[in-house]
Design an enzyme around this catalytic site. Structure first.
Site, short mmCIF file in Angstrom:
data_model
loop_
_atom_site.label_atom_id
_atom_site.label_comp_id
_atom_site.label_asym_id
_atom_site.label_seq_id
_atom_site.Cartn_x
_atom_site.Cartn_y
_atom_site.Cartn_z
N CYS A 1 5.22 38.42 19.26
CA CYS A 1 4.91 39.86 19.34
C CYS A 1 5.12 40.43 20.74
O CYS A 1 4.90 41.62 20.97
CB CYS A 1 3.49 40.12 18.87
SG CYS A 1 2.26 39.60 20.08
N CYS B 1 -1.80 34.12 23.36
CA CYS B 1 -1.18 35.43 23.21
C CYS B 1 -2.31 36.44 23.11
O CYS B 1 -3.29 36.23 22.39
CB CYS B 1 -0.35 35.43 21.92
SG CYS B 1 -0.07 37.08 21.26
N LYS C 1 -3.02 -2.26 7.58
CA LYS C 1 -2.07 -1.18 7.91
C LYS C 1 -0.95 -1.66 8.82
O LYS C 1 -1.17 -2.49 9.70
CB LYS C 1 -2.83 -0.05 8.62
CG LYS C 1 -3.85 0.67 7.75
CD LYS C 1 -3.15 1.41 6.66
CE LYS C 1 -3.83 2.61 6.14
NZ LYS C 1 -4.20 3.71 6.91
N TYR D 1 -2.02 0.30 -10.19
CA TYR D 1 -2.60 -0.84 -9.48
C TYR D 1 -4.00 -1.24 -9.94
O TYR D 1 -4.66 -2.03 -9.29
CB TYR D 1 -2.57 -0.62 -7.97
CG TYR D 1 -3.22 0.66 -7.49
CD1 TYR D 1 -4.57 0.92 -7.69
CD2 TYR D 1 -2.47 1.61 -6.81
CE1 TYR D 1 -5.17 2.08 -7.24
CE2 TYR D 1 -3.05 2.79 -6.35
CZ TYR D 1 -4.41 3.01 -6.57
OH TYR D 1 -4.99 4.16 -6.13
N ASP E 1 2.19 5.02 -0.11
CA ASP E 1 1.71 6.21 0.58
C ASP E 1 1.95 7.44 -0.28
O ASP E 1 2.93 8.15 -0.13
CB ASP E 1 2.44 6.33 1.92
CG ASP E 1 1.61 7.08 2.92
OD1 ASP E 1 0.44 7.39 2.60
OD2 ASP E 1 2.11 7.37 4.01
N LYS F 1 0.87 -1.18 0.00
CA LYS F 1 0.00 0.00 0.00
C LYS F 1 0.91 1.23 0.00
O LYS F 1 1.53 1.56 1.00
CB LYS F 1 -0.92 0.02 1.21
CG LYS F 1 -1.88 1.20 1.16
CD LYS F 1 -2.99 1.06 2.16
CE LYS F 1 -4.09 2.08 1.94
NZ LYS F 1 -3.66 3.46 2.04
S1 IVH Z 1 -6.74 -0.08 -4.80
C1 IVH Z 1 -11.01 -0.02 -5.18
N1 IVH Z 1 -4.19 -0.60 -4.46
O1 IVH Z 1 -5.05 3.60 -0.95
C2 IVH Z 1 -9.71 0.07 -4.56
N2 IVH Z 1 -5.04 1.41 -3.57
O2 IVH Z 1 -7.53 3.68 0.85
C3 IVH Z 1 -9.02 1.34 -4.82
N3 IVH Z 1 -3.39 2.82 -2.44
O3 IVH Z 1 -7.12 5.80 -2.71
C4 IVH Z 1 -7.62 1.40 -4.48
N4 IVH Z 1 -1.67 1.49 -2.79
O4 IVH Z 1 -4.60 5.97 -3.06
C5 IVH Z 1 -5.19 0.26 -4.22
N5 IVH Z 1 -1.95 -1.17 -4.25
C6 IVH Z 1 -2.94 -0.33 -4.02
C7 IVH Z 1 -2.74 0.89 -3.33
C8 IVH Z 1 -3.84 1.73 -3.11
C9 IVH Z 1 -2.08 2.64 -2.26
C10 IVH Z 1 -4.16 3.97 -1.96
C11 IVH Z 1 -5.02 4.64 -3.01
C12 IVH Z 1 -6.43 4.60 -2.50
C13 IVH Z 1 -6.21 4.36 -1.04
C14 IVH Z 1 -7.40 3.55 -0.51
#
Ligand code: IVH
Length: 668
Positions: free
Chosen positions: A413, A428, A316, A227, A119, A117
């Protein structure tokens, strides 16, 4: 050389450069040296310079060149860009897999595609007949911003797709991020220029993509991993998500090499722990992993809840912690004068980012945690929230630690600091004479949810206040092109763009205006209630504290702040100057009936005919308050498909339930 030969050479050069880009970025396996590549590129540039009539928009030389924009156009997503549900523990994930198997009615191991995932921020890139025609941000999932010029500056994003069977339309989705190395260099540069550094790579990536001048974006080290896909036309997609990703690579799009297909939840967990171990060695930030049911037929069976697919989940990583020493404590002054103690830390690497500051919130918090200057402390950093001090490592305390003392005078200030009893915050008392408060007030006024003056960002406000060009928010509407163009990092063009945005912001709404004024305790929701109740500025201004308290959700504290604000002649002067400069809004509709005034609704589950946001807006227009959770004060809970735990709570509290049809009848 004849003209046709020249033209041929140009075409060949483009093909060779594209091919090398593909080897370099997608396959991660360059087959020529950087110097050789540069030579090809230079040759192409020279030839195109001699024959500008042969330049095509998808030539590798055409990544930068568009003129700066005044603002971003809106892009409506044909297929919404959803977000993901989160799992924080192994148990959460096991429950997810259980739900999937129940819905798919299977005991067998489900095939999942596991992905890091990333960032950064989600983007959508549209190719028509293989040519990149448009790119946009996710925005609110339904509508994003057109960032085509900026996306084109990212070299690893092909301007045209490669291969034979190219779809007529292909919308690719992926995450744009800033690699850690690039982020560190960018921030080091910002520091040298005395500019505020970005808090983390994600903010840096977002800030870079939301530049109106794509020449700035071009200087930022951005990368992408794709992705998924959105809209496609005239292409038969494979039956598995992982195969779609392979197709994307074939078309020249970059896909993470860390993606793996696994079977069953055990293997998902193994992938997760493998990635967690790898995380600190990666060249970019990841904040977890994503699992997606791999078979598209199964994805379809599983379907969607309101804003997220049921077939995928983000797992996460826990917040990261590390220990370091507090070298000093400084006090920052906010918009309302509130003093926030900030710990200056011995710089420490946490999850790939160097942290040198952490918030201590307020004096109470310092007392509660027993924090002293010189203490060794545990720092926690979670996602993009400001790092904070979790606790003191007492065994490491030396005799030399110093107590943290609230200053008597404002560090900016020098006005007196007051600490109101039974309020945690110290303030302040300088109000408008305090440059720190002035800056924050102006930043708030210009911010997206307030007057939405694009381009009037934090750094610019700091400069404008420091140069005494802005003393209060009304001065914004008297800035001139000359004044702006002479500032650091501004030019004629950006000055003109900003003036256009300032002009545009004059047309606003009453509630935005009220929110923008920055009255203490008046957030967006309260501003809306005030606007709806009083309808006009003069009515609001004349209201007594008792009258203010008649407004839904407004108690004695907010009423006192609002009354005090309008009593203050300095504030009224600023308001008059704003109106005189042309700030205006349409009349708040005098709705003869606000049938739901005083009623609180809660929405749960998916509605068929409108999004939850639309339902919220409609209800609010009729005077209702729409809350996020069910309590004894809730009057109605609107129940869509697949409601969440809010339904159980509503039943337990005997709150009246409405289905979508009933809601629609009420809205008529
Ligand atoms: S799939 C329908 N794949 O995570 C699913 N998202 O909380 C749509 N993100 O807005 C997202 N890595 O910005 C997907 N390998 C990954 C990802 C990913 C990061 C982010 C993306 C999305 C957010 C979802």
């Amino acid at each position: 050389m004849s003209l046709t030969d020249l033209k041929k050479e140009i075409i060949q050069l483009r093909q060779r450069i594209d091919e090398h880009n593909y080897y370099y970025y997608v396959l991660d396996n360059p087959i020529i040296s950087d110097a050789e590549y540069d030579k090809l590129f230079q040759r192409l540039k020279t030839l195109e310079h001699q024959h500008p009539e042969w330049i095509t928009p998808d030539s590798p030389t055409q990544r930068v060149g568009a003129a700066p924009l005044g603002s971003f156009a809106e892009v409506k997503h044909d297929i919404p860009m959803l977000s993901l549900e989160n799992a924080f523990t192994d148990e959460d994930l096991i429950a997810f897999d259980q739900r999937i198997r129940e819905r798919l009615k299977t005991h067998a191991n489900v095939e999942y595609c596991c992905e890091p995932k990333l960032d950064g921020l989600a983007v959508s890139i549209r190719y028509e007949k293989g040519i990149l025609v448009r790119a946009s941000t996710r925005g609110d999932g339904t509508t994003g911003e057109d960032i085509t010029d900026n996306i084109k500056t990212i070299k690893m994003i092909p301007l045209h797709l490669r291969g034979d069977s190219i779809p007529r339309v292909l919308e690719v989705r992926g995450e744009v991020y800033m690699p850690l190395k690039g982020f560190q260099l960018l921030n080091a540069h910002a520091k040298r220029q005395n500019e505020k550094p970005f808090a983390n790579p994600r903010n840096a990536a977002a800030g870079s993509l939301r530049q109106l001048d794509s020449r700035i974006t071009a200087l930022r080290p951005l990368e992408i991993f794709c992705y998924g896909v959105g809209v496609t036309e005239s292409v038969k997609l494979p039956i598995k998500h992982s195969e779609i990703l392979k197709n994307l690579m074939g078309w020249g799009l970059r896909v993470s090499p860390l993606i793996e297909v696994v079977h069953g939840v055990e293997e998902c967990l193994r992938y997760y722990h493998r990635m967690a171990n790898k995380r600190s060695k990666l060249l970019f930030e990841i904040d977890g992993v994503v699992y997606k049911v791999n078979h598209l037929a199964e994805q379809e069976k599983l379907g969607y809840v309101t804003r997220a697919p049921r077939f995928a989940i983000a797992h996460k990583f826990p917040a990261e912690e590390a220990s370091t020493i507090i070298e000093a404590v400084q006090f920052q002054v906010g918009r309302t004068g509130a003093l926030t103690p900030v710990a200056r830390l011995k710089p420490i690497h946490v999850g790939g980012v160097t942290i040198s500051n952490a918030t201590l919130h307020n004096m109470d918090e310092i007392k509660r945690k027993g924090i002293h200057i010189g203490d060794t402390v545990i720092i926690r950093r979670a996602g993009d929230v400001i790092p904070e001090v979790v606790s003191v490592v007492l065994v490491k305390r030396s005799m030399q630690v110093k107590k943290i003392i609230l200053p008597k005078h404002c560090p900016i200030c020098h006005s007196m600091i007051e600490q109101v009893e039974d309020e945690k915050v110290a303030r302040c008392t300088g109000e408008l004479i305090c440059p720190a408060q002035r800056k924050e007030t102006i930043k708030h006024f210009a911010s997206r949810r307030a007057m939405d003056i694009e381009g009037l960002g934090d750094k610019l406000v700091d400069q404008l206040v420091d140069h005494q060009l802005l003393k209060n928010v009304a001065d914004i509407y008297h800035l001139t092109e000359d004044q702006l163009a002479n500032l650091e990092r501004m030019g004629k063009k950006s000055a003109q763009n900003l003036l256009t945005q300032i002009e545009k912001s004059k047309t606003t709404t009453f509630d935005r205006f009220l929110y923008a004024l920055g009255i203490r305790e008046v957030g967006q929701a309260t501003a809306k209630q005030l606007a709806m109740h009083f309808k006009t500025l003069s009515a609001l201004q004349k209201a007594t504290e008792e009258e203010l308290q008649m407004v839904l959700d407004i108690g004695p504290v907010v009423a006192a702040h609002a009354a005090h604000f309008f009593d203050e002649s300095r504030n009224m002067d600023v308001i008059h100057r704003l109106l005189k400069a042309g700030v205006h809004w349409p009349d708040v509709k005098i709705s003869h009936s606000l049938p739901f005034l005083g009623k609180t609704f809660v929405l749960t589950g998916t509605l068929r005919t409108m999004t939850r946001d639309e339902a919220k807006e409609k209800l609010e227009k009729l005077g209702a308050k729409v809350a996020g959770s069910v309590s004894s004060k809730t009057n109605y809970v609107v129940v869509g498909a697949d409601p969440g735990s809010k339904l159980d709570k509503a039943k337990a509290l005997h709150v009246e339930l409405l289905d979508e049809e009933a809601l629609q009848r009420m809205l008529l």
